[in-house]
Write a protein that holds these residues in place. Sequence first.
Motif, PDB file in Angstrom:
ATOM      1  N   GLU A   1       0.791  -1.132   0.022  1.00 21.25           N
ATOM      2  CA  GLU A   1       0.131   0.139   0.038  1.00 21.25           C
ATOM      3  C   GLU A   1       0.851   1.298   0.011  1.00 21.25           C
ATOM      4  N   ALA A   2       0.505   2.129  -0.786  1.00 21.94           N
ATOM      5  CA  ALA A   2       1.131   3.233  -0.952  1.00 21.94           C
ATOM      6  C   ALA A   2       0.332   4.930  -0.666  1.00 21.94           C
ATOM      7  N   ARG A   3       0.742   5.750  -0.548  1.00 21.43           N
ATOM      8  CA  ARG A   3       0.157   7.138  -0.205  1.00 21.43           C
ATOM      9  C   ARG A   3       0.250   7.788  -1.770  1.00 21.43           C
ATOM     10  N   PHE A   4       1.545   7.473  -2.511  1.00 20.26           N
ATOM     11  CA  PHE A   4       1.866   8.367  -3.573  1.00 20.26           C
ATOM     12  C   PHE A   4       3.051   7.497  -4.343  1.00 20.26           C
ATOM     13  N   VAL A   5       2.990   7.612  -5.707  1.00 19.53           N
ATOM     14  CA  VAL A   5       3.901   6.933  -6.656  1.00 19.53           C
ATOM     15  C   VAL A   5       4.366   7.759  -7.392  1.00 19.53           C
ATOM     16  N   ALA A   6       5.700   7.991  -8.003  1.00 21.03           N
ATOM     17  CA  ALA A   6       6.246   8.851  -8.897  1.00 21.03           C
ATOM     18  C   ALA A   6       7.165   8.077  -9.828  1.00 21.03           C
TER      19      ALA A   6
ATOM     20  N   GLY B   1       5.069   6.581   5.783  1.00 17.50           N
ATOM     21  CA  GLY B   1       5.996   7.698   5.451  1.00 17.50           C
ATOM     22  C   GLY B   1       7.317   7.092   4.880  1.00 17.50           C
ATOM     23  N   ARG B   2       7.780   5.943   5.114  1.00 11.05           N
ATOM     24  CA  ARG B   2       8.811   5.452   4.282  1.00 11.05           C
ATOM     25  C   ARG B   2       8.845   5.523   2.962  1.00 11.05           C
ATOM     26  N   GLU B   3      10.042   5.544   2.341  1.00  9.68           N
ATOM     27  CA  GLU B   3      10.116   5.700   0.664  1.00  9.68           C
ATOM     28  C   GLU B   3      10.823   4.435   0.211  1.00  9.68           C
TER      29      GLU B   3
END
Length: 138
Positions: free
Chosen positions: A19-24, A57-59
């Motif tokens: 699960e992620a909050r954002f992907v670039a 919050g980790r990347e």
Amino acid sequence: MNTIHVDVVSAEESIFSGEARFVALPGESGELGIFPRHTPLITRIKPGSVRIEMADGREEFVFVAGGILEVQPNCVTVLSDTAIRGKDLDDEKANAAKASAEEALKNAKSEIDLAKAQSELAVMAAQIAALRKFRQKK
């Protein structure tokens, strides 16, 4: 918290699933940023790094050598022949492969050889850039 499921898959294995909050990631016509409930989309991606901002919050960084991106409102799938976790990128191997691609470029005997060497060189340059970016974040 609002998240989107992300899968990064190479020809050999699943590299990331979570699960992620954002992907670039590097889209064919520029950098793409994807949040949950994004409009559905299918596009090619260029060699470069996929940055996944996880729910805590980790990347996580994954280098991809190009591929296909599919976005659904609750799911992002990245398909690439080659995908390498940021922590598994290797300086020496990447630089050796780049030098080998540069040598192949110099010795190209045909348009096909030239195109293949240019493609390999672009992938290795992107991998080295991704490696530098990953090292800076640590």
